[in-house]
Scaffold this motif. Structure first.
Motif, PDB file in Angstrom:
ATOM      1  N   TRP A  53    -105.201 -20.170  65.061  1.00 43.11           N
ATOM      2  CA  TRP A  53    -105.807 -20.560  63.786  1.00 43.11           C
ATOM      3  C   TRP A  53    -106.415 -19.359  63.060  1.00 43.11           C
ATOM      4  CZ3 TRP A  53    -111.067 -19.687  64.217  1.00 43.11           C
ATOM      5  CH2 TRP A  53    -111.607 -19.678  65.514  1.00 43.11           C
ATOM      6  N   HIS A  86    -104.242 -22.631  49.328  1.00 44.22           N
ATOM      7  CA  HIS A  86    -104.503 -23.167  50.675  1.00 44.22           C
ATOM      8  C   HIS A  86    -105.004 -24.610  50.634  1.00 44.22           C
ATOM      9  CE1 HIS A  86    -103.742 -19.805  53.324  1.00 44.22           C
ATOM     10  NE2 HIS A  86    -104.327 -19.004  52.463  1.00 44.22           N
ATOM     11  N   SER A  90    -102.225 -26.868  55.515  1.00 40.09           N
ATOM     12  CA  SER A  90    -102.970 -27.405  56.658  1.00 40.09           C
ATOM     13  C   SER A  90    -104.361 -26.779  56.769  1.00 40.09           C
ATOM     14  CB  SER A  90    -102.196 -27.175  57.961  1.00 40.09           C
ATOM     15  OG  SER A  90    -101.999 -25.787  58.166  1.00 40.09           O
ATOM     16  N   GLY A  91    -104.560 -25.596  56.191  1.00 36.23           N
ATOM     17  CA  GLY A  91    -105.881 -24.953  56.207  1.00 36.23           C
ATOM     18  C   GLY A  91    -106.897 -25.701  55.367  1.00 36.23           C
ATOM     19  N   GLY A  92    -106.420 -26.355  54.308  1.00 37.01           N
ATOM     20  CA  GLY A  92    -107.275 -27.152  53.440  1.00 37.01           C
ATOM     21  C   GLY A  92    -108.483 -26.414  52.906  1.00 37.01           C
ATOM     22  N   TYR A  94    -111.343 -25.732  54.305  1.00 36.09           N
ATOM     23  CA  TYR A  94    -111.983 -24.786  55.221  1.00 36.09           C
ATOM     24  C   TYR A  94    -111.239 -23.454  55.246  1.00 36.09           C
ATOM     25  CZ  TYR A  94    -114.264 -29.093  56.604  1.00 36.09           C
ATOM     26  OH  TYR A  94    -114.959 -30.271  56.589  1.00 36.09           O
ATOM     27  N   GLY A  95    -109.914 -23.526  55.282  1.00 36.60           N
ATOM     28  CA  GLY A  95    -109.115 -22.305  55.234  1.00 36.60           C
ATOM     29  C   GLY A  95    -109.306 -21.562  53.924  1.00 36.60           C
ATOM     30  N   ASN A 142    -117.437 -18.368  60.355  1.00 33.95           N
ATOM     31  CA  ASN A 142    -116.776 -19.110  61.428  1.00 33.95           C
ATOM     32  C   ASN A 142    -117.756 -19.980  62.199  1.00 33.95           C
ATOM     33  OD1 ASN A 142    -113.790 -18.771  61.969  1.00 33.95           O
ATOM     34  ND2 ASN A 142    -114.377 -16.677  61.468  1.00 33.95           N
ATOM     35  N   ILE A 145    -118.246 -22.908  59.604  1.00 34.18           N
ATOM     36  CA  ILE A 145    -117.086 -23.658  59.124  1.00 34.18           C
ATOM     37  C   ILE A 145    -116.156 -24.123  60.246  1.00 34.18           C
ATOM     38  CG2 ILE A 145    -114.983 -23.450  57.718  1.00 34.18           C
ATOM     39  CD1 ILE A 145    -116.699 -21.717  55.803  1.00 34.18           C
ATOM     40  N   THR A 146    -115.926 -23.294  61.243  1.00 36.96           N
ATOM     41  CA  THR A 146    -114.961 -23.636  62.302  1.00 36.96           C
ATOM     42  C   THR A 146    -115.293 -24.934  63.038  1.00 36.96           C
ATOM     43  OG1 THR A 146    -114.358 -21.320  62.512  1.00 36.96           O
ATOM     44  CG2 THR A 146    -113.751 -22.754  64.337  1.00 36.96           C
ATOM     45  N   TYR A 149    -113.650 -27.469  60.885  1.00 32.76           N
ATOM     46  CA  TYR A 149    -112.207 -27.269  60.766  1.00 32.76           C
ATOM     47  C   TYR A 149    -111.475 -27.565  62.077  1.00 32.76           C
ATOM     48  CZ  TYR A 149    -107.840 -24.617  60.359  1.00 32.76           C
ATOM     49  OH  TYR A 149    -106.531 -24.228  60.366  1.00 32.76           O
ATOM     50  N   ALA A 150    -112.000 -27.026  63.179  1.00 30.38           N
ATOM     51  CA  ALA A 150    -111.296 -27.122  64.455  1.00 30.38           C
ATOM     52  C   ALA A 150    -111.888 -28.164  65.401  1.00 30.38           C
ATOM     53  CB  ALA A 150    -111.295 -25.754  65.139  1.00 30.38           C
TER      54      ALA A 150
END
Length: 193
Positions: A53, A86, A90-92, A94-95, A142, A145-146, A149-150
Motif C-alpha cells: 500500500w 485518486h 482504490s486509494g480514495g 485517504y490516498g 500515516n 490516516i492509515t 485506510y488500512a
C-alpha cells in the motif's frame, strides 16, 4: 564548491504586470498537472516488500520541477490538483490526502527556499529542508490516516515506522530530489524557449 550562477531560467515573462498569472503560466501549470496526473495514475509501484500500500510514483518530480521553475504557487497547484484523480481509485480520499501531503510538504518548502536565492546550493538546501519536512509529515500523516485506510491500529502503524514508513519516505524523497536535480536544467531551458 557552491555556484553563484542561477539554476533556473527567467520566469518574469510568466506573470502579468499586475502580478497575476499570464496565459503562459496557466498553460504550463496545466501541462505540469497533466504530466503529474499521468505519472500518479499509470506509473505507480511499491518500493518495499510486504507493504504494497506504500506506492511510489514520479509525480513528485514533476511538482518539484514546476515549483523550482515557476515558484511555490505553481508548485503548490501541481502538488495537489493531479492527485484528485485518486478519488476515483482504490486509494480514495485517504490516498489522495497522503499523496498531496507527501508532495506539497516537499515541493513548497523547497521552492520557497530556492525562490529567495536561485543558486544550485540553494536548490540543494531547499530539497534537503523540504525532504526532512516531507518525511516527518508523511510519518505523522500515516499515523493519523492509515488506521482509517488500512483498518490498522495506531500501534500497528507506529510499529511500521522504522521498518517501512521511514525507509519508504526517505527513498521516495531522495529519488524525487536526485531526478529533479538531473532533469531540471534541460527542462527549464526547454520551457524558456
Amino acid at each position: 564548491m557552491a555556484q553563484s550562477t542561477t539554476f533556473r531560467h527567467d520566469t518574469h515573462s510568466t506573470t502579468t504586470s499586475a502580478g497575476g498569472w499570464s496565459t503562459k503560466r496557466i498553460a504550463v501549470t496545466a501541462l505540469f498537472c497533466a504530466v503529474a496526473a499521468i505519472c500518479t495514475l499509470f506509473i505507480e509501484f511499491p518500493l518495499l516488500p510486504g507493504v504494497s500500500w506504500l506506492q511510489y510514483d514520479p509525480s513528485g518530480i514533476v511538482a518539484l520541477v514546476a515549483g523550482f521553475a515557476f515558484g511555490p504557487g505553481v508548485g503548490a497547484v501541481v502538488s495537489t490538483i493531479p492527485y484528485l484523480v485518486h478519488l476515483g481509485t482504490s486509494g480514495g480520499i485517504y490516498g489522495t490526502i497522503m499523496a498531496m501531503l507527501a508532495t506539497a510538504t516537499l515541493v513548497i518548502p523547497a521552492s520557497l527556499i530556492y525562490r529567495a536565492r536561485t543558486t544550485r546550493s540553494d536548490a540543494v538546501l531547499g530539497m534537503v529542508v523540504g525532504g526532512i519536512i516531507s518525511v516527518v509529515a508523511c510519518i505523522l500523516g500515516n499515523l493519523v490516516i492509515t488506521p482509517f485506510y488500512a483498518g490498522m491500529t495506531v500501534d500497528a502503524v507506529a510499529a511500521l515506522i522504522v521498518p517501512a514508513l521511514l525507509p519508504f519516505n526517505l527513498i521516495k524523497v531522495v529519488v524525487n530530489c536526485v531526478v529533479c536535480g538531473l532533469i531540471y536544467k534541460p527542462v527549464s531551458k526547454a520551457l524558456a524557449d
